[in-house]
Design an enzyme around this catalytic site. Sequence first.
Site, PDB file in Angstrom:
ATOM      1  N   ARG A 158      10.540   4.902   2.762  1.00 36.41           N
ATOM      2  CA  ARG A 158       9.420   5.811   2.586  1.00 36.41           C
ATOM      3  C   ARG A 158       9.146   6.236   1.141  1.00 36.41           C
ATOM      4  NH1 ARG A 158       9.210  10.215   7.254  1.00 36.41           N
ATOM      5  NH2 ARG A 158      10.536  11.339   5.800  1.00 36.41           N
ATOM      6  N   ASP A 159       9.798   5.603   0.161  1.00 36.87           N
ATOM      7  CA  ASP A 159       9.495   5.947  -1.228  1.00 36.87           C
ATOM      8  C   ASP A 159       9.840   4.786  -2.160  1.00 36.87           C
ATOM      9  OD1 ASP A 159       8.420   7.669  -3.122  1.00 36.87           O
ATOM     10  OD2 ASP A 159      10.315   8.690  -3.508  1.00 36.87           O
ATOM     11  N   VAL A 160       9.331   3.604  -1.841  1.00 38.63           N
ATOM     12  CA  VAL A 160       9.584   2.427  -2.677  1.00 38.63           C
ATOM     13  C   VAL A 160       8.652   2.484  -3.880  1.00 38.63           C
ATOM     14  CG1 VAL A 160       9.576  -0.089  -2.796  1.00 38.63           C
ATOM     15  CG2 VAL A 160      10.297   1.048  -0.685  1.00 38.63           C
TER      16      VAL A 160
ATOM     17  N   THR B  82       5.365   9.107  -2.562  1.00 38.31           N
ATOM     18  CA  THR B  82       4.759   9.478  -3.833  1.00 38.31           C
ATOM     19  C   THR B  82       3.326   8.984  -3.855  1.00 38.31           C
ATOM     20  OG1 THR B  82       6.925   9.259  -4.890  1.00 38.31           O
ATOM     21  CG2 THR B  82       4.996   9.260  -6.332  1.00 38.31           C
TER      22      THR B  82
ATOM     23  N   ASN C  74      12.668   3.875  -8.243  1.00 40.31           N
ATOM     24  CA  ASN C  74      13.726   3.768  -7.246  1.00 40.31           C
ATOM     25  C   ASN C  74      14.292   2.357  -7.138  1.00 40.31           C
ATOM     26  OD1 ASN C  74      13.545   6.474  -6.669  1.00 40.31           O
ATOM     27  ND2 ASN C  74      12.155   6.199  -4.963  1.00 40.31           N
TER      28      ASN C  74
END
Length: 146
Positions: free
Chosen positions: A87-89, A127, A93
């Site tokens: 849920r935040d690639v 994001t 990261n």
Amino acid sequence: MREFVAEIVSIGRLRHRNIVQLLGYCRRKGELLLVYDYMSNGSLDKLLFEGTKKDELGWSQRFHIVRGVASGLLYLHEGWEQLVIHRDVKSSNVLLDGDLNGRLGDFGLARLYDHGTDPLTTHVVGTLGYIAPEFSMTGKGIHALT
């Protein structure tokens, strides 16, 4: 807190060459500290946006990094005992080891689901700029995992 620690323990069992390995954790003065593999080349965003001319990545290196991250995501979605949705690639990261292998890290927004269940969430996370525009505006997107 109990649920959070259980999730950390689960994610700590992930084993893939393109996933940053969680080595341990501790709680100190109310703060939870996570210990991961050391990634000598830092994050992809630092190399892309703050690197010098000598740090520029060629297309073959970029492809190698993206392919590695895709391999890690395939493992999270299909290769582990549970379905892991990161849920935040994003580039900050993606961490790079000494050989510039891309490894996915920061599982702070990740959720675990049993295979065969519908991995729906109740609100938009991630994001802005890295999630589908229709999802960020309406809270509804194309369900690509089923």
